[in-house]
Design an enzyme around this catalytic site. Sequence first.
Site, short mmCIF file in Angstrom:
data_model
loop_
_atom_site.label_atom_id
_atom_site.label_comp_id
_atom_site.label_asym_id
_atom_site.label_seq_id
_atom_site.Cartn_x
_atom_site.Cartn_y
_atom_site.Cartn_z
N GLU A 113 0.86 -1.20 0.00
CA GLU A 113 0.00 0.00 0.00
C GLU A 113 0.89 1.24 0.00
O GLU A 113 2.10 1.15 0.22
CB GLU A 113 -0.97 -0.03 1.19
CG GLU A 113 -2.06 -1.07 1.00
CD GLU A 113 -3.12 -1.05 2.07
OE1 GLU A 113 -3.49 0.03 2.54
OE2 GLU A 113 -3.59 -2.14 2.43
N HIS A 228 -9.20 9.85 2.16
CA HIS A 228 -8.75 8.76 1.26
C HIS A 228 -8.97 9.24 -0.17
O HIS A 228 -10.03 9.78 -0.49
CB HIS A 228 -9.56 7.49 1.54
CG HIS A 228 -8.91 6.24 1.02
ND1 HIS A 228 -8.76 6.00 -0.32
CD2 HIS A 228 -8.34 5.20 1.66
CE1 HIS A 228 -8.14 4.83 -0.49
NE2 HIS A 228 -7.87 4.32 0.71
N ARG A 274 -1.40 9.25 1.12
CA ARG A 274 -2.80 9.55 0.78
C ARG A 274 -3.11 11.03 0.64
O ARG A 274 -3.87 11.44 -0.23
CB ARG A 274 -3.71 8.99 1.88
CG ARG A 274 -3.85 7.54 1.75
CD ARG A 274 -4.78 6.98 2.78
NE ARG A 274 -4.65 5.55 2.63
CZ ARG A 274 -5.10 4.66 3.49
NH1 ARG A 274 -5.73 5.05 4.57
NH2 ARG A 274 -4.93 3.39 3.26
N HIS A 334 -11.78 9.84 5.80
CA HIS A 334 -11.59 8.40 6.01
C HIS A 334 -11.19 8.07 7.44
O HIS A 334 -11.66 7.09 8.01
CB HIS A 334 -10.51 7.93 5.04
CG HIS A 334 -10.22 6.47 5.08
ND1 HIS A 334 -11.16 5.51 4.77
CD2 HIS A 334 -9.08 5.77 5.40
CE1 HIS A 334 -10.62 4.31 4.88
NE2 HIS A 334 -9.37 4.44 5.27
N ARG A 369 -1.65 9.06 8.87
CA ARG A 369 -1.49 7.63 9.19
C ARG A 369 -1.01 6.84 7.97
O ARG A 369 -1.52 7.01 6.86
CB ARG A 369 -2.83 7.06 9.65
CG ARG A 369 -2.83 5.57 9.85
CD ARG A 369 -4.17 5.08 10.35
NE ARG A 369 -5.22 5.25 9.38
CZ ARG A 369 -5.64 4.31 8.54
NH1 ARG A 369 -5.10 3.11 8.56
NH2 ARG A 369 -6.61 4.56 7.70
P1 FAD Z 1 -14.56 0.83 15.25
O1 FAD Z 1 -14.19 -0.39 14.54
O2 FAD Z 1 -15.13 1.92 14.43
O3 FAD Z 1 -15.64 0.45 16.36
C1 FAD Z 1 -16.30 1.46 17.10
C2 FAD Z 1 -17.42 0.82 17.88
O4 FAD Z 1 -17.97 1.75 18.80
C3 FAD Z 1 -18.58 0.35 17.01
O5 FAD Z 1 -18.98 -0.91 17.51
C4 FAD Z 1 -19.67 1.40 17.28
O6 FAD Z 1 -20.98 0.92 17.10
C5 FAD Z 1 -19.39 1.71 18.73
N1 FAD Z 1 -19.89 3.02 19.20
C6 FAD Z 1 -19.66 4.24 18.68
N2 FAD Z 1 -20.27 5.20 19.42
C7 FAD Z 1 -20.90 4.55 20.43
C8 FAD Z 1 -21.72 4.96 21.51
N3 FAD Z 1 -22.05 6.24 21.72
N4 FAD Z 1 -22.22 4.02 22.34
C9 FAD Z 1 -21.95 2.70 22.15
N5 FAD Z 1 -21.18 2.26 21.14
C10 FAD Z 1 -20.66 3.16 20.30
N6 FAD Z 1 -7.56 0.43 8.69
C11 FAD Z 1 -6.56 -0.45 8.48
O7 FAD Z 1 -5.62 -0.56 9.28
N7 FAD Z 1 -6.59 -1.24 7.37
C12 FAD Z 1 -7.58 -1.17 6.45
O8 FAD Z 1 -7.57 -1.92 5.47
C13 FAD Z 1 -8.62 -0.23 6.65
N8 FAD Z 1 -9.61 -0.09 5.73
C14 FAD Z 1 -10.67 0.73 6.03
C15 FAD Z 1 -11.75 0.78 5.14
C16 FAD Z 1 -12.84 1.56 5.45
C17 FAD Z 1 -14.01 1.62 4.49
C18 FAD Z 1 -12.88 2.30 6.66
C19 FAD Z 1 -14.08 3.14 7.01
C20 FAD Z 1 -11.79 2.27 7.52
C21 FAD Z 1 -10.69 1.49 7.21
N9 FAD Z 1 -9.59 1.43 8.07
C22 FAD Z 1 -8.59 0.54 7.82
C23 FAD Z 1 -9.61 2.13 9.35
C24 FAD Z 1 -9.99 1.13 10.45
O9 FAD Z 1 -10.99 0.27 9.97
C25 FAD Z 1 -10.49 1.81 11.72
O10 FAD Z 1 -9.68 2.88 12.06
C26 FAD Z 1 -10.50 0.82 12.86
O11 FAD Z 1 -11.22 -0.33 12.50
C27 FAD Z 1 -11.09 1.45 14.10
O12 FAD Z 1 -11.29 0.45 15.07
P2 FAD Z 1 -11.92 0.86 16.47
O13 FAD Z 1 -12.02 -0.40 17.26
O14 FAD Z 1 -11.18 1.99 17.04
O15 FAD Z 1 -13.38 1.43 16.11
C1 SIN Z 2 -7.58 0.85 2.09
O1 SIN Z 2 -7.79 -0.36 1.94
O2 SIN Z 2 -7.27 1.63 1.18
C2 SIN Z 2 -7.73 1.44 3.45
C3 SIN Z 2 -6.58 1.03 4.25
C4 SIN Z 2 -6.46 1.89 5.47
O3 SIN Z 2 -7.29 2.75 5.73
O4 SIN Z 2 -5.47 1.69 6.18
#
Ligand code: FAD
Ligand code: SIN
Length: 513
Positions: A113, A228, A274, A334, A369
């Site tokens: 990437e 993104h 990015r 993103h 990031r």
């Molecule tokens: P999240 O996975 O967002 O979980 C948050 C949780 O909190 C959810 O369950 C939500 O319902 C809950 N929540 C929120 N507010 C409340 C509330 N008030 N009360 C109760 N529950 C609540 N990162 C990578 O490293 N690699 C990738 O390939 C990648 N691809 C991505 C593709 C997309 C489309 C997106 C959107 C992001 C991507 N990212 C990627 C970024 C990465 O997915 C996120 O930064 C990461 O998953 C965040 O994890 P987290 O556990 O912090 O939060």
């Molecule tokens: C992607 O697959 O382009 C997203 C990866 C990331 O957010 O780290």
Amino acid sequence: MSIVADFLVIGSGIAGLRAAIALADAGRVIVLTKADPRESNTGYAQGGIAAAIGSDDSPDLHARDTLAAGDGLCLPEAVDVLVREGPRYVRELMEWGATFDADQSGHPALGREAAHTVRRVLHVRDATGRSIGQVLWQMVSTHPRVQVYGDALALSLLTRDGRCGGATFLDREGRVDDVSATRTLIATGGAGQVYRETTNPPIATGDGIAMAFEAGARVTDLEFIQFHPTALNVAGAPRFLLSEALRGEGAWLVNQAGERFVQRYEPAGDLASRDLVARAIVREVNRTGAPVFLTLAHLDADYVRSRFPTITQACRRAGFDLATDRIPVSPAAHYVMGGIETDMCGRTSIDNLFAAGEAACTGVHGANRLASNSLLEGLVFGARAADAMKGSTVQASLTGEAGEPFLEADAAATVPSASDIRDVMWRDAGLVRSRLGLAPLVDQLSGWRAAVSKARAAAPSDRDLRRVASLVTVGLLIARAALRREESRGGHFREDFPQRDDIHWQRRIADRL
Ligand code: FAD
Ligand code: SIN
């Protein structure tokens, strides 16, 4: 009703689930999550999870790439933790059942990437987050000491004498309940919904950042938003992400005339970081007055469809064949680099309150990031926060410099809608910013925030008002920080201060009530 637990985890993405697994050794864990427990940004992660496990790789090399992407603002100590501990936690995931795509010798097939100097991204086709989430969810949902409340929206933190003792939440029947816990972890993820154009699902409204700020916690680095470059750009369709892994496998960005254009603006071309690619797209669209596209038509079509089945399907729904058609793309919000400031163990500036994952700001990402470092951060720092939650309660010693005092404004005449906020944020605090847009934006958001606070005082358990309060609070924190930082760095670009200025701005700035 008041529920009593040893540990409260808010959020069921990678950070919350990994923490819950570790906490369950030491006591009763409650997980509150506002939608279906499997709904999170984690579930949409496509590209994969970065870890220095390749024979041509090392934690030092991973650190070098992370620091370069962070554009001078990463906390080296945090980066060191991430890259050194990352491989261990990824191997642990594999022992728990994660099956990453493998090469012919059975080793994980590593993807490429942007801004990674070597192949370092473990993946499960283009649905890595969903697959990792399933492994963690299976462990959490069957653990006798973890109780998960779905459709449970955390409304605010319970604090007394500067200590956190749990949270109030709205259950699925619309009742307000409390969870009283000795330690609370915010793992509520990001805030892409603050912007009109975003790759994030509807849950990503920055609730945890807003709730922590409302309770008096320090938040840091919120001017740094990652846009993104390649979200699907079809009128009326969601901004579905077209993973950077597509360009890692050889996809090109082209203009209306079919010409590759990124190198015209960025020497590193399509795989520059990015922020650079996203701004190259804006400049090309402005120059030509026409949209830009991603094309894979020069690659093997069968390989494209089998390596990227989820994206193939999403493109098909929008009327395109990923393997043969030009797919219209444009940048979208993103990822939030900043958040609730923590130390290396997830401790915040409030006693007994911890944060991990995208809601937290460990300093690992600096101003931008590196791709696929976010799942890794959630895994490593989710586990580290859990270990610290099991230990003694000392407040974090934090490094961000205190910002200007936060003054409450007079309330605006009306409470804004979510789309009012998202529109102005996209226009004035998006990819290209300036004082001209940011100064009035801060005033507008301050007035709106005061109006929302007044409305919430009368209806504290109103679900929609919690959402709007989160959007307006996080939006204001982003706009304030973006106005203050008079330079351009990483995800923050000021057209009135287009250069990076290390003399004045090589520092992180915190905000608090
Ligand atoms: P999240 O996975 O967002 O979980 C948050 C949780 O909190 C959810 O369950 C939500 O319902 C809950 N929540 C929120 N507010 C409340 C509330 N008030 N009360 C109760 N529950 C609540 N990162 C990578 O490293 N690699 C990738 O390939 C990648 N691809 C991505 C593709 C997309 C489309 C997106 C959107 C992001 C991507 N990212 C990627 C970024 C990465 O997915 C996120 O930064 C990461 O998953 C965040 O994890 P987290 O556990 O912090 O939060
Ligand atoms: C992607 O697959 O382009 C997203 C990866 C990331 O957010 O780290």
